[in-house]
Design a protein around this motif. Structure first.
Motif, PDB file in Angstrom:
ATOM      1  N   UNK A  91       0.838  -1.203   0.000  1.00 58.16           N
ATOM      2  CA  UNK A  91       0.000   0.000   0.000  1.00 58.16           C
ATOM      3  C   UNK A  91       0.873   1.253   0.000  1.00 58.16           C
ATOM      4  N   UNK A  92       1.907   1.248   0.817  1.00 53.03           N
ATOM      5  CA  UNK A  92       2.827   2.391   0.866  1.00 53.03           C
ATOM      6  C   UNK A  92       3.542   2.572  -0.475  1.00 53.03           C
TER       7      UNK A  92
ATOM      8  N   UNK B 115      -1.651   3.835  13.783  1.00 54.73           N
ATOM      9  CA  UNK B 115      -1.369   5.143  14.361  1.00 54.73           C
ATOM     10  C   UNK B 115      -0.280   5.807  13.523  1.00 54.73           C
ATOM     11  N   UNK B 116      -0.480   7.079  13.191  1.00 57.09           N
ATOM     12  CA  UNK B 116       0.472   7.821  12.358  1.00 57.09           C
ATOM     13  C   UNK B 116       0.826   9.127  13.055  1.00 57.09           C
TER      14      UNK B 116
ATOM     15  N   UNK C  38      -0.714  13.607   6.239  1.00 58.67           N
ATOM     16  CA  UNK C  38      -1.070  12.593   7.230  1.00 58.67           C
ATOM     17  C   UNK C  38      -2.474  12.029   6.993  1.00 58.67           C
ATOM     18  N   UNK C  39      -3.418  12.890   6.632  1.00 62.76           N
ATOM     19  CA  UNK C  39      -4.791  12.430   6.420  1.00 62.76           C
ATOM     20  C   UNK C  39      -4.871  11.480   5.227  1.00 62.76           C
ATOM     21  N   UNK C  40      -4.199  11.818   4.136  1.00 63.09           N
ATOM     22  CA  UNK C  40      -4.215  10.957   2.958  1.00 63.09           C
ATOM     23  C   UNK C  40      -3.532   9.617   3.250  1.00 63.09           C
ATOM     24  N   UNK C  41      -2.451   9.658   4.016  1.00 62.63           N
ATOM     25  CA  UNK C  41      -1.753   8.428   4.380  1.00 62.63           C
ATOM     26  C   UNK C  41      -2.650   7.544   5.241  1.00 62.63           C
TER      27      UNK C  41
ATOM     28  N   UNK D  28      -4.115   3.722   4.340  1.00 62.38           N
ATOM     29  CA  UNK D  28      -3.795   2.539   5.141  1.00 62.38           C
ATOM     30  C   UNK D  28      -4.970   2.018   5.961  1.00 62.38           C
ATOM     31  N   UNK D  29      -5.979   2.837   6.210  1.00 60.95           N
ATOM     32  CA  UNK D  29      -7.104   2.424   7.054  1.00 60.95           C
ATOM     33  C   UNK D  29      -7.846   1.217   6.506  1.00 60.95           C
TER      34      UNK D  29
END
Length: 174
Positions: free
Chosen positions: A25-26, A76-77, A57-60, A64-65
């Motif tokens: 995903x990353x 947790x990010x 951070x929100x897009x990441x 991943x969610x």
């Protein structure tokens, strides 16, 4: 474009494919992996890794969610000041063993902190049997005090049944 650094923490019940799904995903979103630590503790798997890329951070988290939810993982990010090649090698290894009872970690790390010992890594396990558990710990770290100072400080713990040994780390270059 600026690169954003994050500390990504993922935890959950251990099962095959966690690392593959998270890292895919990353990768698919152009994120780069930095330093990482991944291990199994008590039937659970945890990942801590530095990641960097153009995503906020929100897009990441959104990316991943879905994977975390599908695998039953907690995610947790944290934004962080990142950078590679900041690794600091330890100059001492502390090995600890003793009857498993509350306070061993607090006592040993408290004594080390008084000598300015900075912990870089700590691994522990419980061996022995349920009737006679033995706590085993290894701590890698840095201290500017000499070996003799660390040994003297830790010697008080031996009277409490905690076996503590300190060794210098020999760095081999070449």
């Amino acid at each position: 474009m600026s690169k954003h650094w994050y500390m990504l923490t993922v935890t959950g019940e251990d099962k095959p494919g966690i690392v593959a799904r998270i890292t895919r995903t990353l990768f698919d979103r152009g994120m780069l992996l930095g330093e990482a630590s991944m291990l199994r503790l008590g039937g659970n798997f945890t990942i801590m890794m530095m990641v960097a890329g153009e995503m906020d951070a929100q897009a990441l988290e959104e990316a991943l969610s879905q994977v975390a939810d599908e695998l039953g993982l907690s995610l947790h990010i944290d934004p962080m000041q990142g950078g590679l090649h900041r690794h600091v090698p330890p100059n001492f290894i502390v090995r600890v063993s003793g009857a498993d009872k509350a306070g061993i970690v607090a006592k040993v790390t408290g004594v080390l902190a008084q000598d300015g010992f900075n912990i870089l890594g700590l691994d522990s396990d419980v061996a022995g049997s349920e009737d006679k558990p033995v706590y085993i710990m290894q701590i890698a770290g840095i201290a500017s005090v000499p070996l003799e100072t660390l040994e003297a400080s830790l010697s008080s713990l031996r009277s409490e049944g905690i076996d503590v040994n300190v060794s210098p780390v020999e760095m081999l270059v070449g």
